[in-house]
Design a protein around this motif. Structure first.
Motif, PDB file in Angstrom:
ATOM      1  N   LYS A  11      78.191  32.007  54.290  1.00 31.93           N
ATOM      2  CA  LYS A  11      78.368  30.574  54.479  1.00 31.93           C
ATOM      3  C   LYS A  11      77.164  29.934  55.172  1.00 31.93           C
ATOM      4  O   LYS A  11      76.863  28.777  54.958  1.00 31.93           O
ATOM      5  CB  LYS A  11      79.659  30.310  55.266  1.00 31.93           C
ATOM      6  N   THR A  33      80.353  25.177  57.694  1.00 29.68           N
ATOM      7  CA  THR A  33      81.760  25.242  57.278  1.00 29.68           C
ATOM      8  C   THR A  33      82.610  25.527  58.510  1.00 29.68           C
ATOM      9  O   THR A  33      82.108  26.019  59.517  1.00 29.68           O
ATOM     10  CB  THR A  33      82.011  26.371  56.247  1.00 29.68           C
ATOM     11  N   ALA A  34      83.876  25.212  58.393  1.00 30.00           N
ATOM     12  CA  ALA A  34      84.816  25.542  59.476  1.00 30.00           C
ATOM     13  C   ALA A  34      86.180  25.793  58.867  1.00 30.00           C
ATOM     14  O   ALA A  34      86.423  25.426  57.704  1.00 30.00           O
ATOM     15  CB  ALA A  34      84.887  24.413  60.488  1.00 30.00           C
ATOM     16  N   PHE A  35      87.059  26.403  59.661  1.00 26.25           N
ATOM     17  CA  PHE A  35      88.432  26.693  59.229  1.00 26.25           C
ATOM     18  C   PHE A  35      88.428  27.437  57.881  1.00 26.25           C
ATOM     19  O   PHE A  35      89.050  27.006  56.923  1.00 26.25           O
ATOM     20  CB  PHE A  35      89.256  25.402  59.172  1.00 26.25           C
ATOM     21  N   ASN A  36      87.670  28.549  57.857  1.00 21.05           N
ATOM     22  CA  ASN A  36      87.543  29.365  56.648  1.00 21.05           C
ATOM     23  C   ASN A  36      87.134  28.527  55.434  1.00 21.05           C
ATOM     24  O   ASN A  36      87.713  28.623  54.363  1.00 21.05           O
ATOM     25  CB  ASN A  36      88.843  30.145  56.393  1.00 21.05           C
ATOM     26  N   ALA A  37      86.098  27.729  55.679  1.00 23.24           N
ATOM     27  CA  ALA A  37      85.456  26.916  54.630  1.00 23.24           C
ATOM     28  C   ALA A  37      86.350  25.825  54.043  1.00 23.24           C
ATOM     29  O   ALA A  37      86.037  25.253  53.007  1.00 23.24           O
ATOM     30  CB  ALA A  37      84.892  27.808  53.530  1.00 23.24           C
ATOM     31  N   LYS A 217      79.357  24.339  67.599  1.00 24.73           N
ATOM     32  CA  LYS A 217      79.958  23.949  66.321  1.00 24.73           C
ATOM     33  C   LYS A 217      81.297  23.247  66.468  1.00 24.73           C
ATOM     34  O   LYS A 217      81.780  22.635  65.507  1.00 24.73           O
ATOM     35  CB  LYS A 217      80.109  25.188  65.440  1.00 24.73           C
ATOM     36  N   ARG A 221      83.463  20.950  64.022  1.00 27.20           N
ATOM     37  CA  ARG A 221      84.880  21.234  63.730  1.00 27.20           C
ATOM     38  C   ARG A 221      85.767  20.050  64.106  1.00 27.20           C
ATOM     39  O   ARG A 221      86.703  19.712  63.392  1.00 27.20           O
ATOM     40  CB  ARG A 221      85.358  22.455  64.536  1.00 27.20           C
TER      41      ARG A 221
END
Ligand code: TMP
Ligand code: ASP
Length: 246
Positions: A11, A33-37, A217, A221
């Protein structure tokens, strides 16, 4: 020079082959990316900033006896690294309760832990990187008991070094994630990156404000804004701390 081949795209980084089979080139991306993309975006200059911060921290760790995959940094967003077999583990060290620890245990955000907590997560995007128990880790044969003990010991050593280093940057290291890999001699080396993408970092001068203090990050997020500025601020403080220690 031979054409470089892409061997892996994650990622935040792309890995390419080099002329030397023992060395790969990591190209740091601006993608975030965040929260598993589930949340996607980009942070201007993130590739350059995270590669620079990681390079400096790996060099500092090496001088303190921690072996890493770092070789050198031929360009601001590129790092040459030793080719390793990466263990499918995300090793998280926590000093202060935040993020998933608060969500899963009910501990209040900001609770100072009596001693650092080392946790192992299964690095598997399809499963959402679940928290592992020791028995599940061995059931899946993700590492040997000796490797787990070595990793936990190294993670605590790295935490000690980083807490002190970021302290000199006037930053509190709340928590962070590490990855490890094995070289041809089965030696465990610290891999991946150490950056505001993989650490929670709070500005000591703004600790009382839960939004202003965030230099990592979580700004992305939680849509706090000024993400690039925060990353840049971390880089400037890291460079200054190294300069003043020389
Ligand atoms: P967590 O509180 O969401 O479990 O995150 C703990 C630390 O690990 C935090 O510093 C952010 C970092 N982290 C990563 O580097 N990659 C990830 O995929 C996740 C979930 C967390
Ligand atoms: N890097 C992870 C992802 O995209 C999670 C995170 O850092 O919050 O999915």
């Amino acid at each position: 020079m031979s054409v470089k081949t892409r061997v892996y795209e994650g990622k935040a980084k792309i890995l390419y082959t080099t002329d030397d089979p023992e060395i790969l080139l990591a190209d740091f991306k601006d993608d975030a990316t965040a929260f598993n993309a589930q949340k996607r975006g980009s942070i201007e200059n993130k590739g350059n900033i995270n590669c620079s911060i990681s390079s400096k921290l790996f060099q500092q760790l090496e001088t303190h006896g921690i072996k890493t995959h770092y070789v050198d940094s031929p360009a601001p967003h590129q790092m040459r690294v030793k080719a390793l077999k990466i263990l499918p583990l995300e090793v998280v060290v926590r000093n202060i309760a935040a993020g998933s620890l608060c969500q899963q245990t009910g501990l209040a955000l900001g609770t100072v832990l009596k001693k650092p907590l080392v946790e192992f997560y299964y690095k598997n995007d399809q499963l959402g990187d679940p928290l592992l128990t020791r028995d599940r880790l061995f059931l899946l044969e993700l590492a040997t008991p000796e490797q787990v003990d070595t990793i936990a010991h190294l993670a605590l050593q790295i935490n000690k070094f980083l807490c002190d280093f970021f302290g000199r940057c006037d930053i509190t290291l709340v928590d962070f994630k590490l990855e490890f890999g094995l070289d041809a001699q089965q030696q465990l080396l610290l891999a991946d990156e150490i950056s505001p993408d993989t650490c929670r970092l709070w500005d000591n001068s703004k600790l009382r404000d839960p939004n202003l203090r965030v230099l990592d990050k979580d700004r992305f997020r939680r849509d706090l804004g000024n993400v690039e500025n925060a990353y840049q601020e971390v880089l400037q403080r890291v460079l200054k701390a190294i300069e003043s220690s020389n």
